[in-house]
Motif scaffolding. Structure first.
Motif, mmCIF file in Angstrom:
data_model
loop_
_atom_site.group_PDB
_atom_site.id
_atom_site.type_symbol
_atom_site.label_atom_id
_atom_site.label_comp_id
_atom_site.label_asym_id
_atom_site.label_seq_id
_atom_site.Cartn_x
_atom_site.Cartn_y
_atom_site.Cartn_z
ATOM 1 N N HIS A 96 0.538 -0.994 0.211
ATOM 2 C CA HIS A 96 -0.367 -0.218 -0.139
ATOM 3 C C HIS A 96 0.668 1.181 0.223
ATOM 4 O O HIS A 96 1.746 1.903 0.802
ATOM 5 C CB HIS A 96 -0.578 -0.340 0.860
ATOM 6 C CG HIS A 96 -2.091 1.406 1.199
ATOM 7 N ND1 HIS A 96 -1.595 1.981 2.100
ATOM 8 C CD2 HIS A 96 -3.436 1.156 0.742
ATOM 9 C CE1 HIS A 96 -2.585 3.426 1.498
ATOM 10 N NE2 HIS A 96 -4.081 2.416 0.662
ATOM 11 N N LEU A 97 0.665 2.142 -1.256
ATOM 12 C CA LEU A 97 2.006 3.315 -1.045
ATOM 13 C C LEU A 97 3.828 2.613 -1.450
ATOM 14 O O LEU A 97 3.622 3.396 -0.916
ATOM 15 C CB LEU A 97 1.359 4.114 -0.330
ATOM 16 C CG LEU A 97 -0.431 4.303 -0.421
ATOM 17 C CD1 LEU A 97 -0.722 6.283 0.552
ATOM 18 C CD2 LEU A 97 -0.314 5.404 -1.673
ATOM 19 N N CYS A 98 3.843 1.357 -1.571
ATOM 20 C CA CYS A 98 5.207 0.997 -1.548
ATOM 21 C C CYS A 98 5.219 0.199 -2.226
ATOM 22 O O CYS A 98 4.961 -0.817 -2.581
ATOM 23 C CB CYS A 98 5.570 0.298 0.045
ATOM 24 S SG CYS A 98 7.527 -0.419 0.101
ATOM 25 N N MET A 99 5.889 0.075 -4.184
ATOM 26 C CA MET A 99 4.856 -0.203 -5.217
ATOM 27 C C MET A 99 6.290 -0.170 -5.678
ATOM 28 O O MET A 99 6.738 1.940 -6.068
ATOM 29 C CB MET A 99 3.917 -0.051 -5.625
ATOM 30 C CG MET A 99 3.793 -0.970 -6.789
ATOM 31 S SD MET A 99 3.269 -2.383 -6.194
ATOM 32 C CE MET A 99 3.516 -3.422 -8.008
ATOM 33 N N SER A 100 7.515 -1.411 -6.156
ATOM 34 C CA SER A 100 8.624 -0.931 -7.564
ATOM 35 C C SER A 100 8.203 -2.572 -7.745
ATOM 36 O O SER A 100 7.601 -3.121 -7.655
ATOM 37 C CB SER A 100 9.745 -1.258 -7.082
ATOM 38 O OG SER A 100 10.120 -2.029 -5.542
ATOM 39 N N GLY A 101 9.087 -2.673 -9.057
ATOM 40 C CA GLY A 101 9.667 -3.952 -9.624
ATOM 41 C C GLY A 101 10.460 -4.969 -8.587
ATOM 42 O O GLY A 101 9.664 -5.806 -8.637
ATOM 43 N N GLY A 102 10.671 -4.641 -8.276
ATOM 44 C CA GLY A 102 11.054 -4.910 -7.002
ATOM 45 C C GLY A 102 10.068 -6.178 -5.663
ATOM 46 O O GLY A 102 10.543 -7.189 -5.590
ATOM 47 N N ILE A 103 9.226 -4.916 -5.696
ATOM 48 C CA ILE A 103 8.430 -4.951 -4.598
ATOM 49 C C ILE A 103 7.072 -7.242 -5.492
ATOM 50 O O ILE A 103 7.108 -8.091 -5.024
ATOM 51 C CB ILE A 103 7.424 -4.260 -3.521
ATOM 52 C CG1 ILE A 103 7.817 -3.909 -3.647
ATOM 53 C CG2 ILE A 103 6.325 -4.594 -3.319
ATOM 54 C CD1 ILE A 103 8.213 -2.837 -2.252
ATOM 55 N N ALA A 104 7.352 -6.278 -6.400
ATOM 56 C CA ALA A 104 6.296 -7.781 -8.004
ATOM 57 C C ALA A 104 6.743 -8.572 -7.774
ATOM 58 O O ALA A 104 6.294 -9.853 -8.180
ATOM 59 C CB ALA A 104 5.976 -6.488 -8.827
ATOM 60 N N GLU A 105 7.990 -8.863 -8.314
ATOM 61 C CA GLU A 105 8.811 -10.016 -8.429
ATOM 62 C C GLU A 105 8.866 -10.609 -7.187
ATOM 63 O O GLU A 105 8.895 -11.759 -7.285
ATOM 64 C CB GLU A 105 10.442 -9.230 -8.850
ATOM 65 C CG GLU A 105 10.505 -9.061 -9.821
ATOM 66 C CD GLU A 105 11.909 -8.155 -10.174
ATOM 67 O OE1 GLU A 105 12.597 -8.007 -9.887
ATOM 68 O OE2 GLU A 105 11.827 -7.676 -11.565
ATOM 69 N N ARG A 106 9.524 -10.475 -6.157
ATOM 70 C CA ARG A 106 9.135 -10.815 -4.609
ATOM 71 C C ARG A 106 8.144 -10.983 -4.513
ATOM 72 O O ARG A 106 8.246 -12.394 -4.307
ATOM 73 C CB ARG A 106 9.802 -9.731 -3.396
ATOM 74 C CG ARG A 106 11.602 -10.139 -4.048
ATOM 75 C CD ARG A 106 11.525 -8.638 -2.704
ATOM 76 N NE ARG A 106 13.999 -9.155 -3.429
ATOM 77 C CZ ARG A 106 14.362 -8.157 -4.109
ATOM 78 N NH1 ARG A 106 13.467 -7.908 -5.501
ATOM 79 N NH2 ARG A 106 15.702 -8.103 -4.512
ATOM 80 N N ALA A 107 7.104 -10.582 -4.150
ATOM 81 C CA ALA A 107 5.809 -11.167 -4.488
ATOM 82 C C ALA A 107 5.482 -11.898 -5.364
ATOM 83 O O ALA A 107 5.218 -13.401 -4.344
ATOM 84 C CB ALA A 107 4.846 -10.166 -4.453
ATOM 85 N N ALA A 108 6.006 -12.273 -6.281
ATOM 86 C CA ALA A 108 5.418 -12.852 -7.465
ATOM 87 C C ALA A 108 6.652 -14.749 -7.003
ATOM 88 O O ALA A 108 5.894 -16.097 -6.852
ATOM 89 C CB ALA A 108 6.112 -12.967 -8.376
ATOM 90 N N ARG A 109 7.591 -14.517 -6.291
ATOM 91 C CA ARG A 109 8.484 -15.493 -5.528
ATOM 92 C C ARG A 109 7.329 -16.156 -4.872
ATOM 93 O O ARG A 109 8.259 -17.691 -4.770
ATOM 94 C CB ARG A 109 9.908 -15.102 -5.695
ATOM 95 C CG ARG A 109 10.680 -14.802 -6.954
ATOM 96 C CD ARG A 109 12.613 -14.813 -7.093
ATOM 97 N NE ARG A 109 12.969 -13.934 -6.022
ATOM 98 C CZ ARG A 109 13.040 -12.991 -7.072
ATOM 99 N NH1 ARG A 109 13.040 -12.280 -8.060
ATOM 100 N NH2 ARG A 109 13.588 -11.577 -6.390
ATOM 101 N N THR A 110 7.356 -15.511 -4.349
ATOM 102 C CA THR A 110 6.855 -16.341 -3.102
ATOM 103 C C THR A 110 5.365 -16.822 -3.110
ATOM 104 O O THR A 110 4.425 -17.601 -2.354
ATOM 105 C CB THR A 110 6.669 -15.454 -1.495
ATOM 106 O OG1 THR A 110 7.349 -15.607 0.098
ATOM 107 C CG2 THR A 110 5.586 -14.204 -0.960
ATOM 108 N N LEU A 111 4.896 -16.364 -3.963
ATOM 109 C CA LEU A 111 3.000 -16.802 -3.566
ATOM 110 C C LEU A 111 3.371 -17.791 -4.231
ATOM 111 O O LEU A 111 3.324 -18.072 -6.090
ATOM 112 C CB LEU A 111 1.928 -15.155 -4.512
ATOM 113 C CG LEU A 111 1.582 -14.715 -3.340
ATOM 114 C CD1 LEU A 111 1.239 -12.845 -3.911
ATOM 115 C CD2 LEU A 111 1.072 -14.464 -2.501
ATOM 116 N N ALA A 112 2.312 -18.852 -3.468
ATOM 117 C CA ALA A 112 1.946 -20.161 -4.577
ATOM 118 C C ALA A 112 0.661 -19.601 -6.047
ATOM 119 O O ALA A 112 -0.189 -18.412 -5.846
ATOM 120 C CB ALA A 112 1.286 -20.915 -3.521
#
Ligand SMILES: C[S@@+](CC[C@H](N)C(=O)[O-])C[C@H]1O[C@@H](n2cnc3c(N)ncnc32)[C@H](O)[C@@H]1O
Length: 215
Positions: A96-112
């Motif tokens: 929430h109001l803390c967003m970047s490409g690196g955050i989306a990449e890491r979210a994708a790596r951790t989520l099933a």
């Protein structure tokens, strides 16, 4: 009683409420003092909030204790360089109001597969009157491209835009009181003052709301 998330858009919370949260674990990255994490704790099985500011994390822990929430914990960490499985195995990642490409990449790596990534990012028109686009701002095509690249299916993308108008320069300056130091550093302050001197009397808040599912 459900904590509604002070200052958090009801439509963002509604996107999350569409999930079976009571059985899910959420990770809130860039949690600040935990306003989203605390709202989620009242809904989810477990919540972890992470921020790089130890002071904000202390504040978040105090607020959780004061609210009697025992299913939320807060950790100090860098959500753009560390991997998320060190903090949780989340079903939902919120940013929430803390967003970047690196955050989306890491979210994708951790989520099933099927896991949810929900974010509110600065939209390209945020603070348009200051003449400078934030390096953290996204427009819709950029966000779609980022989600596609990182392995998410976009389920919801919308812009929440509010243009505040002011009766005087003083009112317009009072509206950005806490931002003065930061805006002086990044050059926004002088552009905003010039805009006001030239007769401008508005300030745009524009947020891009995102919900995506891991493919
Ligand atoms: C605009 S605030 C939003 C805070 C919170 N999500 C909210 O909506 O109240 C951005 C937060 O992200 C945190 N932040 C920025 N970059 C970060 C990083 N790389 N790792 C951890 N936290 C970060 C900041 O410390 C700040 O608390």
């Amino acid at each position: 009683m459900r904590l509604q998330g002070e200052g958090v858009s009801p439509s963002f919370l509604a996107l999350l409420d569409a999930e079976p949260l009571e059985g899910l674990t959420a990770l809130d990255v860039g949690t600040g003092w935990g306003r989203v994490a605390l709202a989620l704790a009242a809904r989810c099985r477990a919540v972890v909030g992470v921020d790089r500011s130890p002071d904000l994390i202390e504040d978040a822990r105090r607020r959780a204790a004061a609210a009697g929430l025992t299913n939320v914990r807060f950790e100090v960490g860098d959500v753009e360089t560390e991997e998320y499985d060190r903090w949780a195995v989340p079903d939902v990642v919120t940013a929430h109001l803390c967003m970047s490409g690196g955050i989306a990449e890491r979210a994708a790596r951790t989520l099933a597969a099927g896991g949810v990534f929900a974010a509110v990012a600065f939209h390209a028109e945020q603070w348009a009157e200051t003449g400078r686009r934030s390096r953290f701002a996204y427009d819709e095509p950029q966000m779609r491209a980022l989600l596609e690249r990182t392995g998410f299916e976009a389920e919801h993308l919308s812009v929440e835009r509010e243009v505040r108008t002011f009766g005087s320069v003083e009112e317009a300056l009072a509206a950005v009181l806490g931002l003065e130091e930061r805006w002086k550093v990044d050059g926004r302050w002088f552009r905003y003052v010039k805009y006001l001197e030239e007769g401008g009397r508005s300030l745009t808040r524009s947020h891009l709301m995102v919900k995506a599912r891991r493919r």
